[in-house]
Write a protein that holds these residues in place. Structure first.
Motif, PDB file in Angstrom:
ATOM      1  N   VAL A 110       1.063  14.628  12.290  1.00 43.94           N
ATOM      2  CA  VAL A 110       0.923  14.220  11.016  1.00 43.94           C
ATOM      3  C   VAL A 110       0.722  12.653  11.238  1.00 43.94           C
ATOM      4  N   ASP A 111      -0.506  12.095  10.865  1.00 40.25           N
ATOM      5  CA  ASP A 111      -0.847  10.683  10.862  1.00 40.25           C
ATOM      6  C   ASP A 111      -0.402  10.035   9.465  1.00 40.25           C
ATOM      7  N   GLY A 112       0.590   9.601   9.181  1.00 39.61           N
ATOM      8  CA  GLY A 112       0.872   8.957   8.020  1.00 39.61           C
ATOM      9  C   GLY A 112       0.431   7.500   7.452  1.00 39.61           C
ATOM     10  N   HIS A 113      -0.579   7.035   8.416  1.00 38.16           N
ATOM     11  CA  HIS A 113      -1.219   5.577   8.180  1.00 38.16           C
ATOM     12  C   HIS A 113      -2.400   5.822   7.024  1.00 38.16           C
ATOM     13  N   GLN A 114      -2.407   7.076   6.549  1.00 38.84           N
ATOM     14  CA  GLN A 114      -3.541   7.241   5.458  1.00 38.84           C
ATOM     15  C   GLN A 114      -3.024   8.069   4.574  1.00 38.84           C
ATOM     16  N   SER A 115      -3.744   8.208   3.372  1.00 40.48           N
ATOM     17  CA  SER A 115      -3.319   8.916   2.308  1.00 40.48           C
ATOM     18  C   SER A 115      -4.486   9.935   1.841  1.00 40.48           C
ATOM     19  N   PRO A 116      -4.335  11.054   1.886  1.00 38.92           N
ATOM     20  CA  PRO A 116      -3.126  11.938   2.211  1.00 38.92           C
ATOM     21  C   PRO A 116      -3.106  11.965   3.810  1.00 38.92           C
ATOM     22  N   PRO A 117      -1.831  11.900   4.312  1.00 38.36           N
ATOM     23  CA  PRO A 117      -1.636  12.077   5.568  1.00 38.36           C
ATOM     24  C   PRO A 117      -2.599  13.162   6.277  1.00 38.36           C
ATOM     25  N   GLU A 118      -3.181  13.044   7.635  1.00 36.66           N
ATOM     26  CA  GLU A 118      -3.949  13.854   8.234  1.00 36.66           C
ATOM     27  C   GLU A 118      -2.891  14.757   9.136  1.00 36.66           C
ATOM     28  N   VAL A 119      -3.162  15.989   9.082  1.00 35.89           N
ATOM     29  CA  VAL A 119      -2.445  16.884  10.040  1.00 35.89           C
ATOM     30  C   VAL A 119      -3.127  17.405  11.015  1.00 35.89           C
ATOM     31  N   SER A 120      -2.884  17.422  12.442  1.00 36.83           N
ATOM     32  CA  SER A 120      -3.839  17.758  13.493  1.00 36.83           C
ATOM     33  C   SER A 120      -3.324  18.335  14.624  1.00 36.83           C
ATOM     34  N   LEU A 121      -4.021  19.096  15.160  1.00 38.80           N
ATOM     35  CA  LEU A 121      -3.578  19.769  16.516  1.00 38.80           C
ATOM     36  C   LEU A 121      -3.559  18.716  17.684  1.00 38.80           C
TER      37      LEU A 121
END
Length: 105
Positions: free
Chosen positions: A38-49
């Motif tokens: 979960v990359d919380g440096h952006q909004s909304p956070p990006e969820v990735s494999l």
């Protein structure tokens, strides 16, 4: 309708849970499958494999996939799972204070 894998269900739960940036990277590490990032440096956070460009997670949540999903659906479930030892947290625990939970579940 195709059956979703536990990883897909966890990814969907995470996408619904995180509402705003939290200036960090969280690794959700289910014990029985590949981790989610979960990359919380952006909004909304990006969820990735796959890990974001900053590959090292600031914080890691580890537990059974089902327990992590329940924790993402209800913050009380997260607190209960953490206190009982079903979810472990490593790394920067202050990240937890910056996470904004979505109300759109």
């Amino acid at each position: 309708m195709p059956v979703k894998s536990a990883n897909e269900e966890l990814k969907e739960a995470a996408k619904k849970f995180f509402a705003a940036s939290f200036n960090g990277v969280l690794k959700l590490a289910p014990s029985e499958q590949a981790p989610l990032w979960v990359d919380g440096h952006q909004s909304p956070p990006e969820v990735s494999l796959t890990p974001p460009a900053k590959t090292e997670a600031d914080c890691k949540w580890h537990g059974a996939s089902e327990i992590l999903q329940q924790a993402l659906f209800n913050i009380r479930s997260f607190e209960s799972a953490y206190i009982s030892g079903r979810v472990t947290i490593s790394g920067d625990m202050s990240l937890l204070t910056r996470i904004v939970k979505s109300e759109n579940k």
